[in-house]
Design an enzyme around this catalytic site. Structure first.
Site, PDB file in Angstrom:
ATOM      1  N   GLU A   1       0.535 -20.321   4.776  1.00 43.28           N
ATOM      2  CA  GLU A   1       0.100 -19.223   5.523  1.00 43.28           C
ATOM      3  C   GLU A   1      -1.490 -19.386   5.629  1.00 43.28           C
ATOM      4  OE1 GLU A   1       1.682 -15.428   4.312  1.00 43.28           O
ATOM      5  OE2 GLU A   1      -0.036 -14.257   5.103  1.00 43.28           O
TER       6      GLU A   1
ATOM      7  N   ARG B   1       0.224  -8.160  -8.396  1.00 39.45           N
ATOM      8  CA  ARG B   1      -1.194  -8.621  -8.905  1.00 39.45           C
ATOM      9  C   ARG B   1      -1.221  -8.852 -10.378  1.00 39.45           C
ATOM     10  NH1 ARG B   1      -5.323  -8.570  -4.409  1.00 39.45           N
ATOM     11  NH2 ARG B   1      -6.887  -8.909  -6.069  1.00 39.45           N
TER      12      ARG B   1
ATOM     13  N   HIS C   1      -3.370 -11.501   7.426  1.00 39.16           N
ATOM     14  CA  HIS C   1      -4.346 -10.863   6.724  1.00 39.16           C
ATOM     15  C   HIS C   1      -5.131 -10.054   7.739  1.00 39.16           C
ATOM     16  CE1 HIS C   1      -7.288  -9.372   3.809  1.00 39.16           C
ATOM     17  NE2 HIS C   1      -6.411 -10.043   2.802  1.00 39.16           N
ATOM     18  N   GLY C   2      -5.280  -8.853   7.713  1.00 35.67           N
ATOM     19  CA  GLY C   2      -6.389  -8.015   8.539  1.00 35.67           C
ATOM     20  C   GLY C   2      -5.654  -8.018  10.004  1.00 35.67           C
TER      21      GLY C   2
ATOM     22  N   THR D   1      -7.229  -9.959  -0.957  1.00 33.98           N
ATOM     23  CA  THR D   1      -7.463 -11.332  -1.265  1.00 33.98           C
ATOM     24  C   THR D   1      -8.327 -12.066  -0.197  1.00 33.98           C
ATOM     25  OG1 THR D   1      -4.977 -11.454  -1.712  1.00 33.98           O
ATOM     26  CG2 THR D   1      -5.828 -13.396  -1.228  1.00 33.98           C
TER      27      THR D   1
ATOM     28  N   ARG E   1      -2.155  -3.232  -9.773  1.00 32.37           N
ATOM     29  CA  ARG E   1      -2.829  -2.086  -9.200  1.00 32.37           C
ATOM     30  C   ARG E   1      -1.967  -1.540  -8.011  1.00 32.37           C
ATOM     31  NH1 ARG E   1      -7.574  -5.149  -5.736  1.00 32.37           N
ATOM     32  NH2 ARG E   1      -7.902  -6.073  -7.533  1.00 32.37           N
ATOM     33  N   HIS E   2      -1.164  -2.249  -7.472  1.00 28.62           N
ATOM     34  CA  HIS E   2      -0.136  -1.378  -6.521  1.00 28.62           C
ATOM     35  C   HIS E   2       1.320  -1.840  -7.039  1.00 28.62           C
ATOM     36  CE1 HIS E   2      -0.890  -5.296  -4.374  1.00 28.62           C
ATOM     37  NE2 HIS E   2      -2.002  -4.801  -3.935  1.00 28.62           N
TER      38      HIS E   2
ATOM     39  N   HIS F   1       0.914  -1.153   0.014  1.00 25.68           N
ATOM     40  CA  HIS F   1       0.029   0.066  -0.114  1.00 25.68           C
ATOM     41  C   HIS F   1       0.714   1.431  -0.110  1.00 25.68           C
ATOM     42  CE1 HIS F   1      -3.398  -2.627  -0.377  1.00 25.68           C
ATOM     43  NE2 HIS F   1      -3.379  -2.969   0.738  1.00 25.68           N
TER      44      HIS F   1
END
Ligand code: PXP
Length: 251
Positions: A156, A50, A199-200, A106, A54-55, A15
């Site tokens: 993971e 990706r 994640h998160g 994801t 996109r990033h 990000h």
């Protein structure tokens, strides 16, 4: 070499590239973030190339591969295009994830059990090239067992559902999901897989995941990059490191 018992923190810098791309400029630079993360105690850098770029972009992966001194965990979908890039760059690790163009992030784990033959063939040349292959999966036994059968080194475990339930205040469901993640981690380790999770994850929800003894590495991105706006990337990472260490050794 990794210190035995220490849980590694992989910092996902996707990000930083999201912010850069919002203006089509050259900054902020993901490599600079990765170098700062390394200096602030990150044990690895994760970046997701990706399909739609996109990033993170191809040139970012090249720069990261050449410019950091800690392991690069190259996250991507199991496509021919990505396999060719992996075999050329030979990062320390490849984390295979499902990818949908329309998703914001994801959303689920990879269906290793449902795509076992193809994925076994997909990872064989990566393994032969010395890349540690990690499958990003849910905690279901079928997915863990299939990952072991195809010869993945790492699984993971996707903590996104746990994180969402916790954020929504659904405590009982979050606790049940946490239990399932614990059982999944134990099963994976018993099959000889190295266990990661991510994640998160945030300061508020990381402790129970960090405390799972079999989990050797956490990969954390979005929250840390957001927190960096307020306290700077180095201090944001250092605080996460402290919380992980406290969760593993509360005394
Ligand atoms: N691990 C994997 C495999 C991911 O896809 C992501 C998100 O890119 C993360 C970890 C980090 O998730 P978050 O950005 O929510 O911390």
């Amino acid at each position: 070499m990794y210190v035995t018992g220490k849980q590694r923190l992989g910092v996902n810098i996707d990000h930083v590239a999201t912010v850069r791309n919002a203006r089509g400029s050259a900054w902020p630079d993901p490599l600079r973030a990765a170098i700062l993360a390394e200096a602030s105690g990150a044990d690895g850098i994760t970046a997701h190339l990706r399909e739609d770029r996109r990033h993170i972009r191809d040139a970012d992966m090249e720069a990261l591969r050449a410019g950091i001194g800690i392991p690069l965990n190259f996250e991507c979908a199991a496509t021919d295009e990505m396999q060719a890039i992996l075999l050329r760059l030979k990062p320390h690790a490849a984390c295979l994830v499902p990818e949908k163009r329309e998703e914001r992030t994801t959303e689920g784990g990879l269906d290793v059990a449902g795509d076992e033959k193809r994925l076994a063939g997909f990872i064989a040349p990566l393994r032969a090239a010395g890349i540690r292959v990690s499958m990003f999966i849910g905690h279901q036994a079928a997915q863990i067992e299939a990952s072991a059968r195809i010869g993945a080194a790492v699984v993971e475990l996707h903590t996104g559902h746990y994180s969402d339930l916790d954020a929504e205040g659904r405590a009982e469901e979050a606790a049940a999901e946490l239990d399932a993640l614990r059982r999944g981690a134990a099963l994976a380790a018993s099959l000889g897989l190295e266990v990661h999770a991510g994640h998160g994850l945030t300061y508020e929800n990381v402790a129970p995941i960090a405390a799972i003894p079999e989990v050797r590495e956490l990969n954390i991105g979005h929250f840390l990059i957001g927190e960096a706006i307020f306290r700077g990337l180095g201090p944001a990472i250092e605080e996460m490191r402290r919380r992980m260490d406290d969760a593993r050794d509360p005394g």
